[in-house]
Design an enzyme around this catalytic site. Sequence first.
Site, short mmCIF file in Angstrom:
data_model
loop_
_atom_site.label_atom_id
_atom_site.label_comp_id
_atom_site.label_asym_id
_atom_site.label_seq_id
_atom_site.Cartn_x
_atom_site.Cartn_y
_atom_site.Cartn_z
N SER A 65 2.23 -11.09 -3.10
CA SER A 65 2.14 -11.70 -1.76
C SER A 65 0.87 -11.42 -0.98
CB SER A 65 3.34 -11.28 -0.92
OG SER A 65 4.45 -12.03 -1.30
N LYS A 92 1.04 -9.03 9.30
CA LYS A 92 2.14 -9.81 8.73
C LYS A 92 3.45 -9.40 9.40
CE LYS A 92 4.20 -10.88 4.18
NZ LYS A 92 4.24 -10.46 2.77
N SER A 100 3.91 -14.51 -0.22
CA SER A 100 4.54 -14.73 1.07
C SER A 100 3.59 -14.56 2.26
CB SER A 100 5.72 -13.79 1.24
OG SER A 100 5.27 -12.44 1.20
N1 GLN Z 1 6.55 -14.48 -4.80
C1 GLN Z 1 7.19 -13.26 -5.16
C2 GLN Z 1 8.62 -13.28 -4.66
O1 GLN Z 1 9.04 -14.27 -4.19
C3 GLN Z 1 6.45 -12.09 -4.61
C4 GLN Z 1 6.61 -11.98 -3.14
C5 GLN Z 1 5.98 -10.74 -2.58
O2 GLN Z 1 5.08 -10.15 -3.18
N2 GLN Z 1 6.50 -10.31 -1.45
O3 GLN Z 1 9.32 -12.32 -4.75
#
Ligand code: GLN
Length: 474
Positions: A161, A61, A137
């Site tokens: 994410s 990632k 994400s």
């Molecule tokens: N969707 C959550 C956010 O927008 C978690 C994102 C993540 O785990 N990086 O913060």
Amino acid sequence: MIDTLRLTAYDAARLLRDREISGAELWEAYRRAIDERDGELHCFLHVCDDPGGEGIPLAVKDVIGTKGIPTTAGSKILEGYVPVYDATVVRRAKEGHGLRVLGKTNTDEFAMGSSTENSAFGPSRNPWDPTRVPGGSGGGSAAAVSAGLAPWALGSDTGGSIKQPSALCGNVGLRPTYGTVSRYGVVAFASSLDQVGPVAKNVRDCAFLYSVIAGRDPCDSTTVDVPEVKLPERVDLKGVRIGVPTEFTEHEAIEPGVRDAVHRAIELARELGAEVGGCSLPLSLEYGVPCYYLIAPAEASSNLARYDGVRYGHRTAEGGDRLEMYTRTRDEGFGDEPKRRILVGTYALSAGYYDAYYGQAQKVRTVLIREHAAAFETFDVLLTPTSPTVAFELGAKTADPIAMYLNDLLTIPSCMAGLPGLNVPCGLSGGLPVGLQLLGPQFSESTLFAVGYALETAIGFDPVPLPLRGGRLR
Ligand code: GLN
């Protein structure tokens, strides 16, 4: 011909060891799959040249720093940034097992989002239905693994994410216990929550990749010594106490198709010998998301202060004094979601509001930690759906940040409590994958793998996306 859609990392390792394939052939097979399918799916922000060797390729990632390979965190403000060192997780992957970085995968900007639509470089698409999002994400990593563009990947998880995209793409993904995996060299979002973890085609590969990256790192003082990781073997669940928090399975936001698939998995767990019982975590569900959206933006506002045009990435071309340079650089470089979070987070930390918002959220967080701890006095693991819905259409939630935030309704509470969670695919709803979430107490990864493996074996989920079955593509 190497079938990257079905090849697990475990099988790849065996073929390499027995010299049935060479490292170069394996790399080439993934490069071909990327050339064929990534134009449509856009999983990768950068694809690497083969560094040589016989190790298994690994997608990473793009929030994870890679020496000599661009690392953007999905943001224009880091465009052109090439780290001079590897994140500890990447170094461990390379040194321990010769893994080769295949490319950097797409992510919502600074990992803020649940669909990859917040990436400054355009969204990724779900291989099960390219009109839909792969989750986020880490949607790029999840889509890449499910479309056979990488055997496995590293993701990062702040509030869901790794788990949520794995659910939406039909992968196995682990968010490890806070403190088990180093964040050194990883772009920071919310430091009390961020964790790096593996995404794979099945539980065994996931467990193995976790064992490669986990461990104390002198460069990240939040890491601790980690118990030895046991690869799963048993396919029964005799004596395992599984709690099902009713708020998590019966919440009105959960689609009927998701609920049905999870209930079928609960039945299977019973048949495998588990002692299944109901339990309740009412405060976690009610306060998890609101509390997260104070703490995560507060920490993000502090972490993102370093992007000022001086040391990394983008700097405005406009003139002006130093303050104007900072302001323009940040205005040009950050997208809407990081800006929203910097504003919210700065407000929550400001004098006069700190106690009411940030301080209060920290107290609620302690309540959530205790609520989870109480459940684990009775149960070894908890089983819930991972995401309330299957993959949704691109654009469906972009206009409504709250609707987007609620994708993480079920994944956020345990993240707030620092606990590990494993997504395991448990069936299809309308032709799209449904994932179940296994939660455990701190350092219970081996238990999660064991339970996940038994369920995975019983469920028999085929991880190859329906549109890619039937030999149309190699
Ligand atoms: N969707 C959550 C956010 O927008 C978690 C994102 C993540 O785990 N990086 O913060």
